[in-house]
Scaffold this motif. Structure first.
Motif, short mmCIF file in Angstrom:
data_model
loop_
_atom_site.label_atom_id
_atom_site.label_comp_id
_atom_site.label_asym_id
_atom_site.label_seq_id
_atom_site.Cartn_x
_atom_site.Cartn_y
_atom_site.Cartn_z
N THR A 188 0.86 -1.18 0.00
CA THR A 188 0.00 0.00 0.00
C THR A 188 0.90 1.24 0.00
OG1 THR A 188 -0.08 0.21 2.41
CG2 THR A 188 -1.70 -1.26 1.38
N GLU A 189 0.30 2.39 -0.23
CA GLU A 189 1.08 3.63 -0.21
C GLU A 189 1.69 3.85 1.16
OE1 GLU A 189 -1.09 7.01 -1.55
OE2 GLU A 189 -1.52 6.18 -3.54
N GLY A 190 0.92 3.56 2.22
CA GLY A 190 1.43 3.75 3.57
C GLY A 190 2.59 2.82 3.87
N GLN A 191 2.49 1.56 3.44
CA GLN A 191 3.58 0.61 3.67
C GLN A 191 4.84 1.03 2.92
OE1 GLN A 191 1.64 -2.97 2.41
NE2 GLN A 191 0.40 -3.14 4.27
N GLN A 192 4.68 1.49 1.69
CA GLN A 192 5.85 1.95 0.93
C GLN A 192 6.46 3.19 1.57
OE1 GLN A 192 7.09 0.14 -1.85
NE2 GLN A 192 8.82 1.40 -1.17
N ARG A 193 5.61 4.07 2.09
CA ARG A 193 6.11 5.24 2.80
C ARG A 193 6.93 4.80 4.01
NH1 ARG A 193 3.78 7.78 7.41
NH2 ARG A 193 4.64 9.88 7.81
N GLY A 194 6.42 3.79 4.72
CA GLY A 194 7.15 3.29 5.87
C GLY A 194 8.53 2.80 5.49
N LEU A 195 8.61 2.03 4.40
CA LEU A 195 9.92 1.53 3.97
C LEU A 195 10.83 2.66 3.51
CD1 LEU A 195 8.81 -1.67 2.01
CD2 LEU A 195 10.05 -1.60 4.18
N ASP A 196 10.27 3.59 2.75
CA ASP A 196 11.10 4.66 2.19
C ASP A 196 11.59 5.62 3.26
OD1 ASP A 196 10.65 3.59 -0.31
OD2 ASP A 196 9.06 4.99 -0.84
N GLN A 197 10.70 6.00 4.18
CA GLN A 197 11.05 7.03 5.16
C GLN A 197 11.42 6.43 6.53
OE1 GLN A 197 8.10 10.18 5.41
NE2 GLN A 197 7.61 10.00 3.23
N GLY A 198 10.84 5.29 6.86
CA GLY A 198 11.07 4.73 8.18
C GLY A 198 12.30 3.84 8.28
N TRP A 199 12.62 3.12 7.19
CA TRP A 199 13.75 2.20 7.27
C TRP A 199 15.06 2.90 7.60
CZ3 TRP A 199 14.01 -2.83 7.98
CH2 TRP A 199 15.26 -3.45 7.87
N PRO A 200 15.38 4.05 6.99
CA PRO A 200 16.63 4.73 7.36
C PRO A 200 16.68 5.12 8.84
CG PRO A 200 15.78 5.61 5.29
CD PRO A 200 14.69 4.75 5.88
N LEU A 201 15.53 5.30 9.48
CA LEU A 201 15.48 5.71 10.88
C LEU A 201 15.49 4.50 11.83
CD1 LEU A 201 12.72 8.46 10.64
CD2 LEU A 201 15.20 8.82 10.81
N PHE A 202 14.77 3.44 11.46
CA PHE A 202 14.52 2.35 12.40
C PHE A 202 15.00 0.99 11.92
CE2 PHE A 202 10.84 5.37 12.75
CZ PHE A 202 11.25 5.97 13.94
N GLY A 203 15.44 0.89 10.69
CA GLY A 203 15.84 -0.40 10.14
C GLY A 203 17.25 -0.81 10.56
N LEU A 204 17.43 -2.11 10.77
CA LEU A 204 18.72 -2.68 11.12
C LEU A 204 19.07 -3.78 10.13
CD1 LEU A 204 18.27 -3.03 15.00
CD2 LEU A 204 19.47 -1.20 13.79
N GLU A 205 20.36 -3.94 9.88
CA GLU A 205 20.83 -4.90 8.87
C GLU A 205 21.55 -6.07 9.53
OE1 GLU A 205 20.05 -4.75 5.84
OE2 GLU A 205 19.43 -2.66 5.53
N LEU A 206 21.21 -7.27 9.08
CA LEU A 206 21.88 -8.48 9.56
C LEU A 206 23.39 -8.40 9.33
CD1 LEU A 206 21.54 -11.43 10.65
CD2 LEU A 206 21.36 -12.13 8.24
N ALA A 207 23.79 -7.82 8.20
CA ALA A 207 25.20 -7.76 7.84
C ALA A 207 26.03 -6.95 8.82
CB ALA A 207 25.34 -7.18 6.43
N ASP A 208 25.39 -6.12 9.62
CA ASP A 208 26.12 -5.30 10.59
C ASP A 208 26.57 -6.11 11.81
OD1 ASP A 208 25.95 -3.06 9.02
OD2 ASP A 208 24.14 -2.31 10.00
N GLY A 209 26.06 -7.33 11.93
CA GLY A 209 26.52 -8.23 12.98
C GLY A 209 26.11 -7.81 14.38
N LEU A 210 26.93 -8.17 15.35
CA LEU A 210 26.61 -7.94 16.76
C LEU A 210 26.45 -6.45 17.03
CD1 LEU A 210 26.32 -9.52 19.47
CD2 LEU A 210 28.74 -9.00 19.86
N ARG A 211 25.34 -6.09 17.68
CA ARG A 211 25.04 -4.69 17.94
C ARG A 211 25.05 -4.38 19.43
NH1 ARG A 211 22.98 -1.93 13.49
NH2 ARG A 211 23.65 -0.18 14.77
#
Length: 238
Positions: free
Chosen positions: A30-53
């Motif tokens: 949906t538009e809202g879900q895509q907005r979440g990925l586009d705008q929210g991922w840089p703020l709240f997303g974490l990557e497996l490749a970054d390893g131990l946090r």
């Protein structure tokens, strides 16, 4: 003719496929879900490749910390995070529409106490979470894989119980819920045999529905149809 460049069978490298507890499904955004990925991922997303946090650094504070495996569309995660701003939540979900929905909700509600992974939860537990660092691990309504030939795909297995135990603090709690009684019995069997845990139900098998677990629309519908829900809480003792 035989290809002489090929190594004998006993010397071939062994390729083992890891059995997954989920199936990747394509879903329309949906538009809202895509907005979440586009705008929210840089703020709240974490990557497996970054390893131990270091999650004190990630959240910018020390706080009780909950990891939720398979948050679906994120409704329960949002409700829990909004109700407990003094706590931190780490959510894991493989399906992108659900990830987008949760991220959009975080933006809409101005919540900052949630971080999100979009990958295999077992890999996150193994590679990204320090031992004895979590206060709770939540597993709500995982796929029951109800056919006997698929039981090997169930996430709740002895190896899972041990991995979670390692990541919980002593006194930390694994809280699971399912609406499939056969899976509830399977969970109970696995956890009873798992070392280093005690059942918080005491003399009972299952705990009453905890107030802190939000009731989903799916669960309300099931209750109207007479379906049961079983909650299990096991605490790490050592």
């Amino acid at each position: 003719m035989t290809d002489q460049s090929q190594a004998p069978e006993h010397e071939q490298p062994e390729h083992r496929r890891t059995i997954k507890s989920f199936v990747m499904r394509a879903g329309r955004m949906t538009e809202g879900q895509q907005r979440g990925l586009d705008q929210g991922w840089p703020l709240f997303g974490l990557e497996l490749a970054d390893g131990l946090r270091d999650f004190d650094q990630v959240f910018g504070r020390q706080a009780p910390r909950t990891l939720e495996i398979g948050f679906g569309m994120g409704h329960s995660t949002l409700e829990m995070a909004a109700a407990a701003p003094e706590q931190d939540f780490i959510g894991i979900e493989v399906h992108r529409p659900g990830v987008g929905a949760l991220l959009n909700g975080l933006l809409s509600q101005n919540l900052t106490n949630v971080r999100v992974y979009s990958c295999d939860a077992l890999e996150v537990l193994r590679d990204c979470i320090a031992d004895a660092s979590l206060d709770r691990v939540l597993l709500f309504f995982p796929d029951p894989w109800h056919k006997s030939r698929h039981h090997k795909r169930r996430i709740v297995q002895p190896a899972f119980a041990e991995l979670v135990r390692q990541k919980l603090k002593v006194g930390g709690v694994l809280h699971m819920a399912t609406d499939w009684h056969a899976y509830a019995e399977h969970m109970l069997e696995v956890m009873r045999a798992a070392p280093g845990y005690t059942n918080l139900a005491g003399a009972e098998d299952f705990v009453p529905r905890p107030e802190e677990r939000p009731i989903t629309k799916f669960e309300r519908r099931g209750e109207r149809l007479g379906h049961g829900v079983w909650d299990l809480k096991f605490q790490r003792t050592d």
